[in-house]
Enzyme design. Structure first.
Site, PDB file in Angstrom:
ATOM      1  N   THR A 130     -32.215  46.168  65.263  1.00 13.85           N
ATOM      2  CA  THR A 130     -33.233  46.588  66.281  1.00 13.85           C
ATOM      3  C   THR A 130     -32.796  47.305  67.301  1.00 13.85           C
ATOM      4  OG1 THR A 130     -34.188  44.195  65.515  1.00 13.85           O
ATOM      5  CG2 THR A 130     -35.204  45.291  67.632  1.00 13.85           C
ATOM      6  N   SER A 136     -40.281  46.791  64.220  1.00 13.42           N
ATOM      7  CA  SER A 136     -40.800  46.600  63.101  1.00 13.42           C
ATOM      8  C   SER A 136     -40.490  47.804  62.067  1.00 13.42           C
ATOM      9  CB  SER A 136     -42.246  46.503  63.106  1.00 13.42           C
ATOM     10  OG  SER A 136     -42.534  45.349  63.963  1.00 13.42           O
ATOM     11  N   GLN A 339     -50.192  17.739  70.016  1.00 19.22           N
ATOM     12  CA  GLN A 339     -51.603  17.346  70.687  1.00 19.22           C
ATOM     13  C   GLN A 339     -51.683  15.814  70.183  1.00 19.22           C
ATOM     14  OE1 GLN A 339     -53.751  18.996  71.678  1.00 19.22           O
ATOM     15  NE2 GLN A 339     -55.785  17.778  71.425  1.00 19.22           N
ATOM     16  N   GLU A 366     -36.848  38.959  62.401  1.00 14.31           N
ATOM     17  CA  GLU A 366     -36.743  39.260  60.909  1.00 14.31           C
ATOM     18  C   GLU A 366     -37.817  39.899  60.071  1.00 14.31           C
ATOM     19  OE1 GLU A 366     -33.729  37.068  58.798  1.00 14.31           O
ATOM     20  OE2 GLU A 366     -32.863  36.053  60.560  1.00 14.31           O
TER      21      GLU A 366
HETATM   22  C1  LIG Z   1     -34.717  35.727  69.993  1.00 14.18           C
HETATM   23  C2  LIG Z   1     -34.763  36.990  69.061  1.00 14.18           C
HETATM   24  C3  LIG Z   1     -33.436  37.066  68.346  1.00 14.18           C
HETATM   25  C4  LIG Z   1     -33.545  38.200  67.681  1.00 14.18           C
HETATM   26  N1  LIG Z   1     -32.470  38.679  66.850  1.00 14.18           N
HETATM   27  C5  LIG Z   1     -32.273  39.883  66.133  1.00 14.18           C
HETATM   28  C6  LIG Z   1     -30.795  40.176  65.706  1.00 14.18           C
HETATM   29  O1  LIG Z   1     -29.904  39.271  65.456  1.00 14.18           O
HETATM   30  N2  LIG Z   1     -30.762  41.316  65.302  1.00 14.18           N
HETATM   31  C7  LIG Z   1     -31.676  42.208  65.085  1.00 14.18           C
HETATM   32  O2  LIG Z   1     -31.492  43.364  64.635  1.00 14.18           O
HETATM   33  N3  LIG Z   1     -32.936  41.917  65.810  1.00 14.18           N
HETATM   34  C8  LIG Z   1     -33.055  40.710  66.366  1.00 14.18           C
HETATM   35  N4  LIG Z   1     -34.222  40.616  66.978  1.00 14.18           N
HETATM   36  C9  LIG Z   1     -35.470  41.432  66.991  1.00 14.18           C
HETATM   37  C10 LIG Z   1     -36.588  41.101  66.148  1.00 14.18           C
HETATM   38  O3  LIG Z   1     -36.111  41.282  64.892  1.00 14.18           O
HETATM   39  C11 LIG Z   1     -37.572  42.214  66.651  1.00 14.18           C
HETATM   40  O4  LIG Z   1     -38.051  41.683  67.840  1.00 14.18           O
HETATM   41  C12 LIG Z   1     -38.908  42.019  65.620  1.00 14.18           C
HETATM   42  O5  LIG Z   1     -38.463  42.718  64.488  1.00 14.18           O
HETATM   43  C13 LIG Z   1     -40.084  42.899  66.184  1.00 14.18           C
HETATM   44  O6  LIG Z   1     -39.776  44.117  66.694  1.00 14.18           O
HETATM   45  P1  LIG Z   1     -40.238  44.443  68.129  1.00 14.18           P
HETATM   46  O7  LIG Z   1     -39.911  43.515  69.106  1.00 14.18           O
HETATM   47  O8  LIG Z   1     -39.775  45.929  68.400  1.00 14.18           O
HETATM   48  O9  LIG Z   1     -41.774  44.606  68.259  1.00 14.18           O
HETATM   49  P2  LIG Z   1     -42.796  45.777  67.748  1.00 14.18           P
HETATM   50  O10 LIG Z   1     -42.109  46.557  66.301  1.00 14.18           O
HETATM   51  O11 LIG Z   1     -42.907  46.770  68.713  1.00 14.18           O
HETATM   52  O12 LIG Z   1     -44.015  45.255  66.988  1.00 14.18           O
HETATM   53  C14 LIG Z   1     -45.171  44.695  68.120  1.00 14.18           C
HETATM   54  C15 LIG Z   1     -46.432  44.131  67.333  1.00 14.18           C
HETATM   55  O13 LIG Z   1     -46.764  45.279  66.410  1.00 14.18           O
HETATM   56  C16 LIG Z   1     -47.025  44.766  65.182  1.00 14.18           C
HETATM   57  N5  LIG Z   1     -46.938  45.534  64.292  1.00 14.18           N
HETATM   58  C17 LIG Z   1     -45.720  46.394  63.925  1.00 14.18           C
HETATM   59  N6  LIG Z   1     -46.090  47.039  62.790  1.00 14.18           N
HETATM   60  C18 LIG Z   1     -47.178  46.858  62.372  1.00 14.18           C
HETATM   61  C19 LIG Z   1     -47.817  47.231  61.250  1.00 14.18           C
HETATM   62  N7  LIG Z   1     -47.559  48.390  60.402  1.00 14.18           N
HETATM   63  N8  LIG Z   1     -49.127  46.855  61.142  1.00 14.18           N
HETATM   64  C20 LIG Z   1     -49.726  45.901  61.964  1.00 14.18           C
HETATM   65  N9  LIG Z   1     -48.930  45.448  62.939  1.00 14.18           N
HETATM   66  C21 LIG Z   1     -47.649  45.796  63.198  1.00 14.18           C
HETATM   67  C22 LIG Z   1     -45.811  43.353  65.080  1.00 14.18           C
HETATM   68  O14 LIG Z   1     -45.958  42.497  64.162  1.00 14.18           O
HETATM   69  C23 LIG Z   1     -45.910  42.885  66.564  1.00 14.18           C
HETATM   70  O15 LIG Z   1     -46.921  42.093  66.527  1.00 14.18           O
HETATM   71  C24 LIG Z   1     -34.452  39.281  67.726  1.00 14.18           C
HETATM   72  C25 LIG Z   1     -35.450  39.089  68.506  1.00 14.18           C
HETATM   73  C26 LIG Z   1     -35.761  37.969  69.465  1.00 14.18           C
HETATM   74  C27 LIG Z   1     -36.849  37.962  70.128  1.00 14.18           C
END
Ligand SMILES: Cc1cc2nc3c(=O)[nH]c(=O)nc-3n(C[C@H](O)[C@H](O)[C@H](O)COP(=O)(O)OP(=O)(O)OC[C@H]3O[C@@H](n4cnc5c(N)ncnc54)[C@H](O)[C@@H]3O)c2cc1C
Length: 383
Positions: A130, A136, A339, A366
């Site tokens: 990420t 995503s 709850q 993930e």
């Molecule tokens: C505690 C924690 C641990 C993590 N650990 C790791 C790790 O070890 N390694 C790593 O690489 N990453 C890690 N991550 C990152 C995590 O995998 C990402 O946060 C996640 O994949 C979502 O990406 P984003 O936060 O950029 O959200 P975004 O991609 O910006 O998504 C925002 C919203 O848009 C929605 N969305 C996206 N695409 C679509 C679509 N095509 N249609 C409809 N809705 C959509 C999503 O579902 C979400 O609700 C971690 C995150 C957290 C918070």
């Protein structure tokens, strides 16, 4: 945890491993889980206790230092760890993502260099896919790896990386050919002490507060032998690793949800309202029935995905279904358990509010629930 059912088809070694992990989870992880959460402290001692019984290598075959457990047993072990301490389970499964990337994407030289040490816990891994502008859709990534005389120059920023600053090695995905889309992404191993690698302070998160996540910035020279597999194979490796990871997330959800259901069952038998135990009210009984049914369905989907994983074929659709359903069901189960506890559920002396907070990320990391639905729909439409 005693109510946790086991799947059929486990051999003696699987059963012995699960029993050992459950015992350590109950005796060592669970008593410290609230403190890990309250103090937001990385569960190093807990990982050490798991390493001592071989858990840091349970995703690996015997050739590379693992015990050669079945995929079903691996899921049951992850579930037991999460039931004891969800933060520890998150750090553990991030390590599995890193070692899976080397197992599935690397050559034997790299496997021999890293996996035996990773299986004993001598070294801890992190998986960095990420970025601030690529969650995503990892193909939006900007991190690059430029070829040099001696290897590669890795440059860019990775975000939300579990174990990022505490890991000994980080699996990093970067662009080696900007014109090739996902086929231009490659995977690399970056060791923690590499000059030019800078980690942030851990993020302040809602749940999994001990499972520290970091921003990592790379401006690093790495040797050519640190490339994981061929140039351009990184995206495929990442997707295969995430299939495994999603079953592990589903397993974590089972462990936390089972704990919440067990707590609710204990509570309704002893909480008296209107002269009778809460368990006597039909409205409460129906809540319990729905919780148990959803948990059972989540468990069967997770076992189905784990069984496909054991066959060694791609199981992206099954992994996505398991992760989607288990994450959403577990969230509902924990919320209902809270709850049922009334105001006591909202108080931090009991673990219910922690379970609700810890489970919230399962619908996001993930691959969010929306991403899982997209994968499932793509399989339906293209099959
Ligand atoms: C505690 C924690 C641990 C993590 N650990 C790791 C790790 O070890 N390694 C790593 O690489 N990453 C890690 N991550 C990152 C995590 O995998 C990402 O946060 C996640 O994949 C979502 O990406 P984003 O936060 O950029 O959200 P975004 O991609 O910006 O998504 C925002 C919203 O848009 C929605 N969305 C996206 N695409 C679509 C679509 N095509 N249609 C409809 N809705 C959509 C999503 O579902 C979400 O609700 C971690 C995150 C957290 C918070």
């Amino acid at each position: 945890m005693n109510n946790t059912p086991l799947p059929a088809g486990l051999n003696e070694m699987d059963l012995a491993a699960i029993e050992t992990v459950r015992r350590v989870a109950e005796k060592i992880l669970a008593p410290e889980a609230a403190t890990v959460d309250e103090t937001s402290s990385f569960p190093a001692a807990q990982l050490h206790a798991l390493a001592e019984i071989g858990v840091l290598g349970i995703n690996l075959p015997e050739q590379w230092g693992g015990p050669g457990l079945s995929a079903l047993a691996l899921s049951a072990c992850v579930e037991a760890v999460a039931a004891g301490c969800a933060s520890t389970a998150s750090a553990l499964t991030a390590h599995f993502l890193a070692t899976d990337a080397i197992l599935l994407g690397g050559d034997d030289a790299l496997r021999a260099r890293i996996l035996p040490k990773a299986s004993t816990g001598e070294v801890l891994g992190a998986f960095a896919l990420t970025e601030p502008r690529a969650g995503s859709n990892p193909v939006d990534m900007r991190c690059t790896a430029r070829k040099t005389d001696s290897g590669y120059h890795v440059s860019g920023v990775k975000h939300f990386i579990s174990n990022g600053a505490v890991a000994d090695f980080i699996v990093v995905f970067a662009i080696t050919d900007a014109s090739a889309g996902h086929k231009g992404i490659s995977a690399f191993l970056v060791e923690q002490n590499t000059p030019g690698l800078i980690a942030s302070q851990p993020e302040r998160t809602m749940g999994l507060r001990g499972g520290h996540v970091f921003e990592l910035s790379f401006d690093c020279e790495i040797p050519a032998e640190n490339r994981i597999g061929q140039e351009g194979s990184g995206f495929r490796t990442a997707m295969k690793v995430l299939d495994n990871g999603r079953v592990e997330v589903a397993s974590m959800c089972l462990g936390i949800a089972q704990s919440a259901l067990d707590a609710a069952l204990g509570w309704v038998k002893q909480r008296m309202i209107g002269g009778q135990p809460l368990a006597g009210y039909q409205g409460i009984q129906w809540m319990l029935a729905d919780m148990a049914t959803q948990l059972r369905a989540a468990r069967l989907l997770t076992e189905d995905a784990a069984a496909k994983r054991a066959q060694g074929i791609r199981f992206s659709q099954e992994a996505s279904m398991a992760k989607l359903f288990a994450a959403e069901a577990a969230g509902r189960i924990a919320d209902t358990a809270l709850q049922i506890h009334g105001g006591y559920g909202f108080v931090r002396d009991l673990p219910l509010e922690r379970h609700v907070r810890d489970l919230r990320i399962m619908r996001i990391y993930e691959g969010s629930s929306e991403v899982q639905r997209t994968i499932i729909a793509r399989h339906l439409i293209n099959q």
